[in-house]
Write an enzyme that holds these catalytic residues in place. Sequence first.
Site, PDB file in Angstrom:
ATOM      1  CE  LYS A 122      -4.582  -1.301   1.361  1.00 12.70           C
ATOM      2  NZ  LYS A 122      -5.728  -1.130   2.243  1.00 12.70           N
ATOM      3  CE  LYS A 172      -5.932  -8.619  -1.980  1.00 14.69           C
ATOM      4  NZ  LYS A 172      -6.297  -8.281  -0.644  1.00 14.69           N
ATOM      5  CE  LYS A 224     -13.229  -3.370  -1.488  1.00 10.13           C
ATOM      6  NZ  LYS A 224     -13.889  -4.389  -0.723  1.00 10.13           N
TER       7      LYS A 224
HETATM    8  P1  TYM Z   1     -10.958  -6.572   3.285  1.00  4.51           P
HETATM    9  O1  TYM Z   1     -12.028  -5.556   3.445  1.00  4.51           O
HETATM   10  O2  TYM Z   1      -9.850  -6.273   2.338  1.00  4.51           O
HETATM   11  O3  TYM Z   1     -11.586  -7.953   2.830  1.00  4.51           O
HETATM   12  C1  TYM Z   1     -12.671  -8.545   3.548  1.00  4.51           C
HETATM   13  C2  TYM Z   1     -12.522 -10.052   3.540  1.00  4.51           C
HETATM   14  O4  TYM Z   1     -12.482 -10.557   2.201  1.00  4.51           O
HETATM   15  C3  TYM Z   1     -11.352 -11.407   2.045  1.00  4.51           C
HETATM   16  N1  TYM Z   1     -10.859 -11.294   0.666  1.00  4.51           N
HETATM   17  C4  TYM Z   1     -10.701 -12.329  -0.167  1.00  4.51           C
HETATM   18  N2  TYM Z   1     -10.915 -13.648   0.000  1.00  4.51           N
HETATM   19  C5  TYM Z   1     -10.655 -14.458  -1.054  1.00  4.51           C
HETATM   20  N3  TYM Z   1     -10.201 -14.007  -2.242  1.00  4.51           N
HETATM   21  C6  TYM Z   1      -9.968 -12.698  -2.468  1.00  4.51           C
HETATM   22  N4  TYM Z   1      -9.547 -12.272  -3.637  1.00  4.51           N
HETATM   23  C7  TYM Z   1     -10.214 -11.791  -1.387  1.00  4.51           C
HETATM   24  N5  TYM Z   1     -10.104 -10.429  -1.244  1.00  4.51           N
HETATM   25  C8  TYM Z   1     -10.506 -10.160   0.015  1.00  4.51           C
HETATM   26  C9  TYM Z   1     -10.329 -10.879   3.040  1.00  4.51           C
HETATM   27  O5  TYM Z   1      -9.382 -11.866   3.368  1.00  4.51           O
HETATM   28  C10 TYM Z   1     -11.219 -10.520   4.213  1.00  4.51           C
HETATM   29  O6  TYM Z   1     -11.490 -11.665   4.982  1.00  4.51           O
HETATM   30  N6  TYM Z   1      -8.174  -5.939   7.353  1.00  4.51           N
HETATM   31  C11 TYM Z   1      -9.391  -6.550   6.857  1.00  4.51           C
HETATM   32  C12 TYM Z   1     -10.643  -6.105   7.568  1.00  4.51           C
HETATM   33  C13 TYM Z   1     -10.584  -6.273   9.049  1.00  4.51           C
HETATM   34  C14 TYM Z   1     -10.692  -7.495   9.761  1.00  4.51           C
HETATM   35  C15 TYM Z   1     -10.591  -7.137  11.136  1.00  4.51           C
HETATM   36  C16 TYM Z   1     -10.865  -8.830   9.382  1.00  4.51           C
HETATM   37  C17 TYM Z   1     -10.419  -5.280   9.949  1.00  4.51           C
HETATM   38  N7  TYM Z   1     -10.430  -5.803  11.210  1.00  4.51           N
HETATM   39  C18 TYM Z   1     -10.656  -8.121  12.129  1.00  4.51           C
HETATM   40  C19 TYM Z   1     -10.918  -9.803  10.385  1.00  4.51           C
HETATM   41  C20 TYM Z   1     -10.813  -9.436  11.740  1.00  4.51           C
HETATM   42  C21 TYM Z   1      -9.531  -6.168   5.399  1.00  4.51           C
HETATM   43  O7  TYM Z   1      -9.046  -5.155   4.954  1.00  4.51           O
HETATM   44  O8  TYM Z   1     -10.361  -6.987   4.697  1.00  4.51           O
END
Ligand code: TYM
Length: 337
Positions: free
Chosen positions: A120, A202, A205
Amino acid sequence: MEQTQTPVRKQRILSGIQPTGTPTLGNYIGAMRNWKLLEDEYDCLYMVADLHTITVRQEPAKFRQNAMQMLGLLLASGLDPKKSVLFFQSHVHQHAELAWLLDCYTYMGEMSRMTQFKDKSAKHADNINCGLFTYPVLMAGDILLYQANLVPVGKDQTQHLEICRDIAQRVNGLYGNVFTIPEGYYSKVGARVQSLQDPARKMSKSDAEDSFISVLDTPDVIRRKYRRAVTDSLASIRFDPENQPGVSNLLSIISALTGEDMEKVVASFEGKGYGDLKAAVTDVTIETLAPIQAEFARVMKDKKYMEEVYREGAQRAGAIAERTLQKLMKKIGYVAK
Ligand code: TYM
């Protein structure tokens, strides 16, 4: 005499998703879909991780709209607010407070090794803020506040989960039993859905439009994106992520969405070509998303209901969070309120 049974406390789950635009099929398969599946067996808390989002600049009106949309999509994906606690992270002030405390138990070296920080900060070179650097500490606090046993996430979050466990163990080592040590929970298939244009990366978006399916894409858009998805020139349908990453990604999506074993999915394409594979993945995606999109349109019109959900969610989450925060503050040595 009638015997009263002590109810066994269900294991607790916490997870979150950032409101950075419409979620992708990767978010849905890797996370949101599992949240619903776990709802009956576990005591679940799911949050819109809106504190995390401002590590990248947001336009206020759009940000607010995205946050409501994300809550709408969680409801539309079938989560039941009577079973799971649904809330906005920013409505539970203990998240920010615990993050500060944990910052003081986390080392610069640990944070600078995080791949997401490296990625990032390369992408947003003009805004490498401290929040981006300490993001994993905020996330660790999210999980530890609720004494979560399990955290259902996609594979891209593994490193964050590991650092969360390290921080928790460090604090427990200093002060005794403060935090439950959480485990990651990953789907068997689909824990990492890949980009349709570059299957080595991966699905995300923040990449080019054609590389991801958004959960609100219309059937026509879904059809077009899969038609353009990268495959290979081997002309054979096998699950072989190393040599056929594009084809294997499409097979994984089918297996994840139909619930069928990969072997069965692969066998169903015997003697068929990539056109058939693309048609099948298109159909199952449209079928899966149609009811979610319909429910989303309905629920977004009911602002009053949504307000009730997130207000009650914040209250229930806040009560649990406060207990953990007080426990830690007492152990550290703060004067009680
Ligand atoms: P975020 O918002 O990027 O993504 C949300 C969830 O989607 C999963 N994910 C995917 N799984 C499979 N294939 C993909 N291409 C893919 N892209 C995204 C992510 O692994 C995630 O589970 N930091 C986290 C949000 C967060 C969080 C937390 C999660 C904040 N606090 C506490 C768990 C526990 C994030 O940015 O996810």
